[in-house]
Design a protein around this motif. Structure first.
Motif, mmCIF file in Angstrom:
data_model
loop_
_atom_site.group_PDB
_atom_site.id
_atom_site.type_symbol
_atom_site.label_atom_id
_atom_site.label_comp_id
_atom_site.label_asym_id
_atom_site.label_seq_id
_atom_site.Cartn_x
_atom_site.Cartn_y
_atom_site.Cartn_z
ATOM 1 N N VAL A 19 0.836 -1.203 0.000
ATOM 2 C CA VAL A 19 0.000 0.000 0.000
ATOM 3 C C VAL A 19 0.871 1.253 0.000
ATOM 4 O O VAL A 19 0.560 2.236 -0.683
ATOM 5 C CB VAL A 19 -0.971 -0.026 1.208
ATOM 6 C CG1 VAL A 19 -1.656 1.307 1.388
ATOM 7 C CG2 VAL A 19 -2.005 -1.121 1.025
ATOM 8 N N VAL A 20 1.983 1.223 0.738
ATOM 9 C CA VAL A 20 2.890 2.377 0.758
ATOM 10 C C VAL A 20 3.462 2.639 -0.630
ATOM 11 O O VAL A 20 3.485 3.780 -1.102
ATOM 12 C CB VAL A 20 4.028 2.150 1.793
ATOM 13 C CG1 VAL A 20 5.138 3.170 1.631
ATOM 14 C CG2 VAL A 20 3.466 2.184 3.194
ATOM 15 N N PHE A 57 2.121 1.766 -3.453
ATOM 16 C CA PHE A 57 1.025 2.186 -4.319
ATOM 17 C C PHE A 57 0.698 3.660 -4.110
ATOM 18 O O PHE A 57 0.492 4.405 -5.071
ATOM 19 C CB PHE A 57 -0.216 1.314 -4.067
ATOM 20 C CG PHE A 57 -1.352 1.617 -4.989
ATOM 21 C CD1 PHE A 57 -1.285 1.262 -6.321
ATOM 22 C CD2 PHE A 57 -2.484 2.261 -4.536
ATOM 23 C CE1 PHE A 57 -2.318 1.541 -7.189
ATOM 24 C CE2 PHE A 57 -3.527 2.543 -5.385
ATOM 25 C CZ PHE A 57 -3.447 2.181 -6.712
ATOM 26 N N VAL A 58 0.676 4.102 -2.858
ATOM 27 C CA VAL A 58 0.418 5.523 -2.571
ATOM 28 C C VAL A 58 1.549 6.382 -3.115
ATOM 29 O O VAL A 58 1.319 7.462 -3.672
ATOM 30 C CB VAL A 58 0.214 5.727 -1.053
ATOM 31 C CG1 VAL A 58 0.218 7.197 -0.688
ATOM 32 C CG2 VAL A 58 -1.074 5.062 -0.603
ATOM 33 N N LYS A 59 2.783 5.906 -2.977
ATOM 34 C CA LYS A 59 3.932 6.626 -3.525
ATOM 35 C C LYS A 59 3.800 6.787 -5.035
ATOM 36 O O LYS A 59 4.083 7.843 -5.589
ATOM 37 C CB LYS A 59 5.214 5.871 -3.157
ATOM 38 C CG LYS A 59 6.483 6.568 -3.516
ATOM 39 C CD LYS A 59 7.682 5.749 -3.046
ATOM 40 C CE LYS A 59 8.975 6.348 -3.549
ATOM 41 N NZ LYS A 59 10.112 5.511 -3.213
ATOM 42 N N TRP A 60 3.357 5.729 -5.725
ATOM 43 C CA TRP A 60 3.136 5.800 -7.176
ATOM 44 C C TRP A 60 2.005 6.758 -7.515
ATOM 45 O O TRP A 60 2.098 7.512 -8.476
ATOM 46 C CB TRP A 60 2.848 4.402 -7.705
ATOM 47 C CG TRP A 60 2.507 4.382 -9.160
ATOM 48 C CD1 TRP A 60 3.384 4.501 -10.201
ATOM 49 C CD2 TRP A 60 1.213 4.235 -9.728
ATOM 50 N NE1 TRP A 60 2.696 4.441 -11.389
ATOM 51 C CE2 TRP A 60 1.359 4.275 -11.122
ATOM 52 C CE3 TRP A 60 -0.058 4.063 -9.195
ATOM 53 C CZ2 TRP A 60 0.276 4.166 -11.990
ATOM 54 C CZ3 TRP A 60 -1.124 3.963 -10.059
ATOM 55 C CH2 TRP A 60 -0.950 4.004 -11.432
ATOM 56 N N LEU A 61 0.921 6.725 -6.720
ATOM 57 C CA LEU A 61 -0.214 7.616 -6.977
ATOM 58 C C LEU A 61 0.168 9.085 -6.788
ATOM 59 O O LEU A 61 -0.306 9.946 -7.526
ATOM 60 C CB LEU A 61 -1.383 7.270 -6.053
ATOM 61 C CG LEU A 61 -2.258 6.104 -6.465
ATOM 62 C CD1 LEU A 61 -3.325 5.865 -5.405
ATOM 63 C CD2 LEU A 61 -2.898 6.346 -7.803
ATOM 64 N N VAL A 62 1.026 9.374 -5.826
ATOM 65 C CA VAL A 62 1.432 10.755 -5.577
ATOM 66 C C VAL A 62 2.207 11.305 -6.767
ATOM 67 O O VAL A 62 2.046 12.460 -7.158
ATOM 68 C CB VAL A 62 2.258 10.845 -4.268
ATOM 69 C CG1 VAL A 62 2.962 12.181 -4.136
ATOM 70 C CG2 VAL A 62 1.371 10.596 -3.080
#
Length: 165
Positions: free
Chosen positions: A155-156, A158-163
């Motif tokens: 999840v970390v 994935f959030v890094k990629w989304l940012v």
């Protein structure tokens, strides 16, 4: 708890492997709610065989039976001499090289890199997420902990990629 999971997986496998509701693609019958389409009959006209050519115009095609002397007759590759073949090969090689060079100029390196591979953070998110899900499915105290940690790491990433998007 394990008995319930085993029971659910057995039910899932039984439901997926059941041929009772599979589609039958062998029949060509129309569905019961639809009427069959009626074909409209158009008048058929006789056409001469030389006129049976694909064309968008409605004018008939005229054929000339004799070859005029001003028309240049093309040779096939087998009929050419060695010198003519060499010239033809060199010409084709140069045309292919110019075409390839034009195609490479159209593609920018940025677009090819983007299409060739996924982003590394997205890859890591998918990998850790899959490891987390699989470890959670396996069960057991150790696997639950490993699965939870791997899922959180996924999840970390994935959030890094989304940012960055």
């Amino acid at each position: 708890m394990k008995k319930i999971i085993y029971l659910l997986t057995a039910v899932l496998f039984a439901a997926c492997s059941s041929p009772k509701y599979t589609a039958s693609f062998n029949s060509y019958d129309t569905p019961s709610g639809y009427r069959p389409v009626k074909a409209s009959e158009a008048p058929v006209t006789a056409v001469n065989s030389p006129e049976l050519l694909a064309s968008t115009s409605h004018a008939p095609v005229e054929f000339k039976s004799e070859v005029s002397s001003s028309t240049a007759v093309r040779k096939t590759y087998v009929q050419m001499s060695k010198a003519e073949r060499r010239v033809l090969r060199n010409h084709l090689r140069s045309e292919i090289k110019t075409y390839v060079k034009d195609q490479k100029a159209k593609l920018s390196p940025k677009s090819t890199e983007a299409t060739n591979a996924m982003d590394s953070d997205l890859k890591l998110a998918a990998i850790f997420g899959a490891v987390g899900v699989v470890a959670s499915i396996i069960g057991g105290d150790v696997f639950w902990i490993i699965g939870g940690i791997a899922f959180i790491i996924g999840v970390v990433f994935f959030v890094k990629w989304l940012v960055r998007q």
